[in-house]
Design an enzyme around this catalytic site. Structure first.
Site, mmCIF file in Angstrom:
data_model
loop_
_atom_site.group_PDB
_atom_site.id
_atom_site.type_symbol
_atom_site.label_atom_id
_atom_site.label_comp_id
_atom_site.label_asym_id
_atom_site.label_seq_id
_atom_site.Cartn_x
_atom_site.Cartn_y
_atom_site.Cartn_z
ATOM 1 N N SER A 103 -6.427 -14.887 -31.505
ATOM 2 C CA SER A 103 -7.409 -15.880 -31.930
ATOM 3 C C SER A 103 -7.053 -17.202 -31.283
ATOM 4 C CB SER A 103 -7.429 -16.027 -33.457
ATOM 5 O OG SER A 103 -6.313 -16.770 -33.894
ATOM 6 N N GLU A 160 -2.321 -16.143 -28.610
ATOM 7 C CA GLU A 160 -2.760 -17.388 -29.243
ATOM 8 C C GLU A 160 -3.523 -18.241 -28.232
ATOM 9 O OE1 GLU A 160 0.383 -18.590 -32.728
ATOM 10 O OE2 GLU A 160 0.694 -19.470 -30.757
ATOM 11 N N CYS A 161 -4.719 -18.650 -28.590
ATOM 12 C CA CYS A 161 -5.516 -19.588 -27.799
ATOM 13 C C CYS A 161 -5.636 -19.089 -26.355
ATOM 14 C CB CYS A 161 -4.915 -20.987 -27.877
ATOM 15 S SG CYS A 161 -6.081 -22.305 -27.437
ATOM 16 N N GLY A 162 -4.895 -19.680 -25.414
ATOM 17 C CA GLY A 162 -4.978 -19.216 -24.035
ATOM 18 C C GLY A 162 -4.640 -17.758 -23.887
#
Length: 439
Positions: free
Chosen positions: A429, A326-328
């Site tokens: 994502s 997720e993200c990072g």
């Protein structure tokens, strides 16, 4: 019976909600009250500060992202074994998305649903009696919400306080206390908000200092007496775990995992096995799933690029078992990450993604995702609610539908196209999962 509660809110962001909320939490905890905290809206940093202040876990309560049974379950868990609940708002009291009443994501939805009176934090710097007009507007704007009183923040002098209090008296709003303007009260920040609780130097001393100021400047008895409301006795299902033994990256670069997700996973019998990429640790080989949360990999890109054992461990894990970022975490699963100085660092190369923190652009808001295929987050077509909050830019092309993680819209249904990637056992994502939506 559930414990009574209060919502600490403000007319706008940067008014001092977190400062006041933490001061009250620690001051009342020191009095011997069993204080439980909550955070309204999608914030993964403040709950850790709440836990440090109270010694008890803090959950997010989000009227947009969470269906009512999940929302009530978390609120009920928050009131368990507590004398008082202190919920902290986000942004302004009524700030949310355009949606059906009670499902806007605004702090006011939470206050109205559980009957929690609002203590309004008003930043009075640059104003005197006019601050009362703003507070009065908050009291009148939504008849579902009760304003119990105001706490004045950033008061310049005794004279300034008298002028502000005169305006509040005219508006019929009780002043529950005041904090003087003091730069030492401000907690350190970085680009996604406060520096994380685990990284904040002398956090315990800072919290005790806030508690001292609350005891001196706020009528704590009046605050406790203002608490009210109740939460329905609902015990619904929390989000299911993605596996039985979950390797979870956890250190200063990876820490944005919502407390209600961790709690739900554990309650379902899953084991969370932490590992530190910054210490060059790979995911444990006896886990069946690896989860890379968001965080601040952009601040540690060089160190992560040099963590050969960690990166090779991810590649080995991905040959036989699923990994989600997720993200990072998504950024680290990609091919490269460009840091703030424009230096490009190689990453795990498990997804065809190149990201840059050098080419900064704010991405912020709720996201509604429909999964493009089966995976850790659910079956194809599953509808998920979450949010994005990052400054990194994606330099590589978006994935086409078969290879994308999901089709995404914003909170109002505007089409944002396909987002994220899926390659074999690996997915990711910029989307932070909050809950599954059965709609």
């Amino acid at each position: 019976m559930s414990a009574p509660g209060l919502l600490i809110a403000a007319p706008r962001s940067s008014s001092g909600k977190t400062t006041v909320a933490l001061a009250l939490m620690r001051a009342l905890t020191r009095r011997g009250l069993r204080v439980r905290a909550a955070k309204c809206g999608p914030d993964y940093i403040d709950p850790a500060f709440h836990q440090a202040a109270t010694g008890r876990p803090s959950f997010n309560l989000d009227s947009f992202a969470m269906v009512p049974p999940l929302l009530d379950t978390l609120a009920r868990a928050t009131t368990a074994d507590a004398d008082l609940v202190i919920a902290e708002g986000s942004m302004g009291l009524f700030d949310g998305v355009r949606a059906a009443e009670s499902r806007t994501g605004a702090n006011a939805d939470i206050a109205a649903r559980y009957g929690w009176p609002v203590v309004l934090v008003v930043d009075v710097s640059g104003a005197a009696q006019s601050a009362a007009a703003v507070a009065l507007g908050c009291r009148l704007y939504d008849p579902r919400v009760t304003i119990a009183g105001v706490i004045l923040n950033k008061v310049a002098s005794a004279r300034h306080r008298r002028l502000v209090e005169a305006g509040m008296a005219r508006a019929g709003l009780p002043v529950l206390g005041a904090l003087m303007r003091d730069a030492q009260l401000v907690l350190p920040e970085r680009h996604l908000g406060l520096v994380q609780a685990g990284e904040t130097a002398d956090l315990e001393a800072r919290l005790d200092r806030l508690a001292d100021l609350a005891a001196a400047g706020i009528d704590l008895d009046a605050v406790v007496a203002a608490a009210a409301g109740a939460v329905p006795d609902v015990r619904g299902a929390l989000p299911p775990p993605p596996g039985q033994r979950i390797a979870v990256a956890r250190d200063a670069a990876f820490s944005f995992l919502y407390p209600h997700l961790e709690t739900g996973w554990r309650m379902a019998g899953a084991e969370l096995i932490p590992f530190s990429p910054l210490e060059d640790e790979p995911p444990s080989s006896d886990c069946d799933v690896c989860w890379l949360p968001g965080g601040y990999p952009e601040l540690y890109a060089g160190r992560l690029a040099g963590a050969a054992t960690f990166l090779e461990g991810l590649r080995v894990f991905a040959r036989t078992r699923p990994i989600h970022g997720e993200c990072g975490g998504y950024m680290v699963l990609g091919r490269s990450l460009e840091d703030a100085e424009g230096v490009t660092h190689p990453m795990a190369d498990l997804l065809p993604v190149a990201t840059s923190y050098h080419r900064r652009k704010l991405h912020l808001g709720y996201r509604v995702a429909r999964l493009s295929g089966d995976g850790l987050l659910g079956r194809r077509g599953t509808r998920l609610i979450g949010h994005e909050f990052h400054y990194a830019s994606e330099l590589s092309p978006s994935a086409p539908e078969p290879d994308a993680l999901a089709h995404v819209t914003d909170a109002e249904g505007s089409d944002l196209g396909f987002a994220g990637h899926r390659v074999g056992t690996v997915s990711g994502s910029f989307f932070h999962l909050i809950a599954q939506d059965p709609a």
